[in-house]
Write a protein that holds these residues in place. Structure first.
Motif, PDB file in Angstrom:
ATOM      1  N   TYR A 149       0.916  -1.188   0.102  1.00  0.00           N
ATOM      2  CA  TYR A 149      -0.040  -0.132  -0.053  1.00  0.00           C
ATOM      3  C   TYR A 149       0.765   1.289   0.164  1.00  0.00           C
ATOM      4  O   TYR A 149       1.991   1.248   0.410  1.00  0.00           O
ATOM      5  CB  TYR A 149      -1.120   0.020   1.286  1.00  0.00           C
ATOM      6  N   PHE A 150       0.376   2.478  -0.629  1.00  0.00           N
ATOM      7  CA  PHE A 150       1.028   3.591  -0.625  1.00  0.00           C
ATOM      8  C   PHE A 150       0.010   4.905  -0.589  1.00  0.00           C
ATOM      9  O   PHE A 150      -1.209   4.603  -0.707  1.00  0.00           O
ATOM     10  CB  PHE A 150       2.249   3.817  -1.823  1.00  0.00           C
ATOM     11  N   LEU A 151       0.573   6.075  -0.571  1.00  0.00           N
ATOM     12  CA  LEU A 151      -0.489   7.154  -0.663  1.00  0.00           C
ATOM     13  C   LEU A 151      -0.131   7.829  -1.891  1.00  0.00           C
ATOM     14  O   LEU A 151       0.974   7.587  -2.732  1.00  0.00           O
ATOM     15  CB  LEU A 151       0.345   8.122   0.335  1.00  0.00           C
ATOM     16  N   ARG A 152      -0.980   8.662  -2.309  1.00  0.00           N
ATOM     17  CA  ARG A 152      -0.946   9.457  -3.314  1.00  0.00           C
ATOM     18  C   ARG A 152       0.417  10.104  -3.644  1.00  0.00           C
ATOM     19  O   ARG A 152       1.106  10.200  -4.617  1.00  0.00           O
ATOM     20  CB  ARG A 152      -1.980  10.482  -3.847  1.00  0.00           C
ATOM     21  N   ARG A 153       1.010  10.759  -2.630  1.00  0.00           N
ATOM     22  CA  ARG A 153       2.142  11.627  -2.640  1.00  0.00           C
ATOM     23  C   ARG A 153       3.202  10.405  -2.826  1.00  0.00           C
ATOM     24  O   ARG A 153       4.419  11.028  -3.728  1.00  0.00           O
ATOM     25  CB  ARG A 153       2.433  12.385  -1.507  1.00  0.00           C
ATOM     26  N   ASP A 154       3.306   9.394  -2.206  1.00  0.00           N
ATOM     27  CA  ASP A 154       4.356   8.408  -2.700  1.00  0.00           C
ATOM     28  C   ASP A 154       4.308   7.951  -3.983  1.00  0.00           C
ATOM     29  O   ASP A 154       5.283   7.737  -4.621  1.00  0.00           O
ATOM     30  CB  ASP A 154       3.960   6.959  -1.831  1.00  0.00           C
ATOM     31  N   TRP A 155       3.209   7.727  -4.646  1.00  0.00           N
ATOM     32  CA  TRP A 155       2.981   7.552  -6.139  1.00  0.00           C
ATOM     33  C   TRP A 155       3.673   8.264  -6.994  1.00  0.00           C
ATOM     34  O   TRP A 155       4.412   8.403  -7.834  1.00  0.00           O
ATOM     35  CB  TRP A 155       1.644   7.136  -6.435  1.00  0.00           C
ATOM     36  N   LYS A 156       3.222   9.774  -6.448  1.00  0.00           N
ATOM     37  CA  LYS A 156       3.546  10.914  -7.623  1.00  0.00           C
ATOM     38  C   LYS A 156       5.125  11.056  -7.331  1.00  0.00           C
ATOM     39  O   LYS A 156       5.843  11.443  -8.257  1.00  0.00           O
ATOM     40  CB  LYS A 156       2.745  12.122  -7.105  1.00  0.00           C
ATOM     41  N   ASN A 157       5.815  10.868  -6.137  1.00  0.00           N
ATOM     42  CA  ASN A 157       7.112  11.148  -6.044  1.00  0.00           C
ATOM     43  C   ASN A 157       8.182  10.189  -6.542  1.00  0.00           C
ATOM     44  O   ASN A 157       8.947  10.288  -6.697  1.00  0.00           O
ATOM     45  CB  ASN A 157       7.455  11.604  -4.596  1.00  0.00           C
ATOM     46  N   SER A 158       7.528   8.732  -6.412  1.00  0.00           N
ATOM     47  CA  SER A 158       8.385   7.622  -6.447  1.00  0.00           C
ATOM     48  C   SER A 158       7.603   6.290  -7.281  1.00  0.00           C
ATOM     49  O   SER A 158       7.639   5.271  -6.780  1.00  0.00           O
ATOM     50  CB  SER A 158       8.953   7.198  -4.922  1.00  0.00           C
ATOM     51  N   GLN A 159       7.106   6.822  -8.424  1.00  0.00           N
ATOM     52  CA  GLN A 159       6.184   5.946  -9.026  1.00  0.00           C
ATOM     53  C   GLN A 159       7.124   4.557  -9.524  1.00  0.00           C
ATOM     54  O   GLN A 159       6.466   3.535  -9.130  1.00  0.00           O
ATOM     55  CB  GLN A 159       5.774   6.294 -10.436  1.00  0.00           C
ATOM     56  N   ASP A 160       8.145   4.851  -9.892  1.00  0.00           N
ATOM     57  CA  ASP A 160       8.828   3.495 -10.479  1.00  0.00           C
ATOM     58  C   ASP A 160       9.363   2.624  -9.039  1.00  0.00           C
ATOM     59  O   ASP A 160       9.419   1.435  -9.032  1.00  0.00           O
ATOM     60  CB  ASP A 160      10.334   3.882 -11.073  1.00  0.00           C
ATOM     61  N   LEU A 161       9.642   3.291  -7.827  1.00  0.00           N
ATOM     62  CA  LEU A 161      10.052   2.350  -6.717  1.00  0.00           C
ATOM     63  C   LEU A 161       8.735   1.852  -6.343  1.00  0.00           C
ATOM     64  O   LEU A 161       9.070   0.312  -6.104  1.00  0.00           O
ATOM     65  CB  LEU A 161      10.383   3.507  -5.753  1.00  0.00           C
ATOM     66  N   TRP A 162       7.713   1.961  -6.491  1.00  0.00           N
ATOM     67  CA  TRP A 162       6.292   1.528  -5.955  1.00  0.00           C
ATOM     68  C   TRP A 162       6.203   0.373  -7.075  1.00  0.00           C
ATOM     69  O   TRP A 162       5.424  -0.586  -6.590  1.00  0.00           O
ATOM     70  CB  TRP A 162       5.221   2.162  -5.828  1.00  0.00           C
ATOM     71  N   LEU A 163       6.496   0.730  -8.169  1.00  0.00           N
ATOM     72  CA  LEU A 163       6.169  -0.457  -9.391  1.00  0.00           C
ATOM     73  C   LEU A 163       7.125  -1.580  -9.122  1.00  0.00           C
ATOM     74  O   LEU A 163       6.616  -3.069  -9.186  1.00  0.00           O
ATOM     75  CB  LEU A 163       6.369   0.188 -10.606  1.00  0.00           C
ATOM     76  N   ASP A 164       8.190  -1.134  -8.838  1.00  0.00           N
ATOM     77  CA  ASP A 164       9.304  -2.359  -8.625  1.00  0.00           C
ATOM     78  C   ASP A 164       8.927  -2.994  -7.335  1.00  0.00           C
ATOM     79  O   ASP A 164       9.111  -4.395  -7.151  1.00  0.00           O
ATOM     80  CB  ASP A 164      10.534  -1.722  -8.332  1.00  0.00           C
ATOM     81  N   LYS A 165       8.629  -2.380  -6.259  1.00  0.00           N
ATOM     82  CA  LYS A 165       8.071  -3.111  -4.996  1.00  0.00           C
ATOM     83  C   LYS A 165       6.925  -3.960  -5.356  1.00  0.00           C
ATOM     84  O   LYS A 165       7.035  -5.276  -4.777  1.00  0.00           O
ATOM     85  CB  LYS A 165       7.717  -2.039  -3.983  1.00  0.00           C
ATOM     86  N   VAL A 166       6.015  -3.353  -6.018  1.00  0.00           N
ATOM     87  CA  VAL A 166       4.927  -4.536  -6.275  1.00  0.00           C
ATOM     88  C   VAL A 166       5.459  -5.697  -7.170  1.00  0.00           C
ATOM     89  O   VAL A 166       5.032  -6.748  -6.901  1.00  0.00           O
ATOM     90  CB  VAL A 166       3.902  -3.880  -7.168  1.00  0.00           C
ATOM     91  N   GLU A 167       6.271  -5.583  -8.163  1.00  0.00           N
ATOM     92  CA  GLU A 167       6.875  -6.635  -9.012  1.00  0.00           C
ATOM     93  C   GLU A 167       7.618  -7.568  -8.063  1.00  0.00           C
ATOM     94  O   GLU A 167       7.618  -8.771  -8.502  1.00  0.00           O
ATOM     95  CB  GLU A 167       7.514  -6.250 -10.022  1.00  0.00           C
ATOM     96  N   GLN A 168       8.359  -7.212  -7.141  1.00  0.00           N
ATOM     97  CA  GLN A 168       9.164  -7.825  -6.240  1.00  0.00           C
ATOM     98  C   GLN A 168       8.325  -8.636  -5.309  1.00  0.00           C
ATOM     99  O   GLN A 168       8.854  -9.900  -5.127  1.00  0.00           O
ATOM    100  CB  GLN A 168      10.429  -7.065  -5.593  1.00  0.00           C
ATOM    101  N   GLU A 169       7.504  -8.064  -4.520  1.00  0.00           N
ATOM    102  CA  GLU A 169       6.656  -8.791  -3.514  1.00  0.00           C
ATOM    103  C   GLU A 169       5.765  -9.529  -3.928  1.00  0.00           C
ATOM    104  O   GLU A 169       4.966 -10.344  -3.089  1.00  0.00           O
ATOM    105  CB  GLU A 169       6.401  -7.558  -2.332  1.00  0.00           C
TER     106      GLU A 169
END
Length: 356
Positions: A149-169
């Motif tokens: 899970y993440f917040l809108r600000r997380d997504w806007k600031n670090s989209q690639d980081l969260w995409l990688d996290k989803v694909e890894q976990e």
């Protein structure tokens, strides 16, 4: 003397229409010989409109959309004794989604010291926020699917980081959901990074917090829970969507699902479902009613998906059907919910609010 019941419906929410449908169905099950039923309509702009008592069940949701100016915007004084009429005996909140199912209205009714059907502030708010719910389920030792899970600000600031996290976990497919919404609004299935990006953008239209869950191959099983301190469970029911997943359209528009009640399950699996449903009910400190949703795999592994602290009472809704097959007809179910609300209210009146 008839009890004075307030049907509270509508709301400033994407689930406004669902609430109207629920209120219409509810009106058809109330005994108008026993109750004086007041419609209390909250518009999508947030205005409260209390109507005159209903003469009987409504025939369409349009009858519930009280026209004209609100008595006073967001005024609650008409719920309270005012010298001209007594307070309503019980409020029945039929508000789905934020600004109604999430503890906000429940808090208002608590401050007003009015009995109301269903879950209180804590259970409603925790049950609405899927992330908080999952964290409490972890405390209760309930088995659930992996999630991020993440917040809108997380997504806007670090989209690639969260995409990688989803694909890894997680593994494909995943389901992307607004954390604070129900009725499958804003939910999408994603099977690739491109689809995931589109799904997150869609979910962010409805909430600032997003939860992404790993898909589960299993049967969708639901159990109704009813009670206060000693909850009881209904028979189990199975949802069989006739499309990719049980989305808003399938639930409320086209009825494009099959419901199997009771679900065909081994006795031991049903017993485990009941135990898990009660654990979920108690860890959230629920009262009144809950629908607990599970996945059951081919190996009979039980995975809790979520609980709904205000399940719908539409013609397609599982909760009243589960209790009907358990032996509690629709009107009797409503009677039980009202009795549970009064029981909880009377218990609260025993609390002491002054120091000796």
């Amino acid at each position: 003397m008839k009890k004075r019941i307030g049907l509270l419906y509508g709301g400033k929410s994407a689930e406004h229409e669902v609430s109207l449908t629920t209120a219409s169905a509810f009106s058809k099950a109330l005994d108008f010989d026993k109750y004086e039923v007041y419609p209390i309509y909250i518009t999508q702009e947030g205005e409260w409109r209390k109507g005159t008592p209903l003469a009987g069940p409504v025939s369409s949701i349009e009858e519930l959309q009280i026209e004209g100016e609100a008595e006073r915007k967001n005024d609650i004084s008409s719920f309270l004794p005012n010298g001209q009429e007594p307070a309503l005996d019980v409020i029945i909140p039929l508000l789905h989604g934020p600004n109604g199912e999430d503890g906000t209205v429940q808090g208002l009714l608590e401050v007003m010291n009015l009995p109301y059907v269903g879950n209180g502030v804590l259970a409603s708010s925790a049950g609405m926020d899927k992330v908080v719910m999952k964290q409490l389920f972890e405390q209760a030792g309930l088995h659930q699917t992996p999630y991020v899970y993440f917040l809108r600000r997380d997504w806007k600031n670090s989209q690639d980081l969260w995409l990688d996290k989803v694909e890894q976990e997680l593994t494909w497919p995943v389901f992307v959901k607004p954390a604070n919404l129900g009725s499958s609004v804003g939910i999408s299935k994603a099977e690739s990074r491109e689809e995931l990006i589109a799904a997150v953008e869609e979910a962010l239209k409805f909430d600032r917090k997003i939860v992404i869950e790993q898909g589960v191959v299993g049967r969708e099983i639901e159990v109704g829970v009813l009670g206060n301190d000693e909850p009881e469970c209904s028979v189990a029911g199975e949802i069989k969507p006739l499309k990719a997943f049980y989305d808003y359209q399938a639930k409320y528009k086209d009825g494009n699902t099959a419901m199997i009640i009771p679900a065909e399950l081994p006795e031991a699996v049903y017993a485990e479902l009941v135990d898990s449903a009660k654990k979920a009910f108690k860890i959230l400190d629920c009262t009144g009613l809950v629908r607990a949703d599970f996945f059951v795999t081919d190996a009979h592994e039980i995975i809790i998906n979520e609980v709904n602290t205000l399940p719908g009472f539409t013609p397609y809704s599982m909760f009243p059907l589960l209790w009907q097959h358990t032996g509690l007809e629709y009107p009797d179910l409503i009677e039980k919910l009202i009795a549970l609300a009064i029981e909880r209210f009377e218990e609260k009146q025993l609390l002491q609010f002054k120091m000796d």
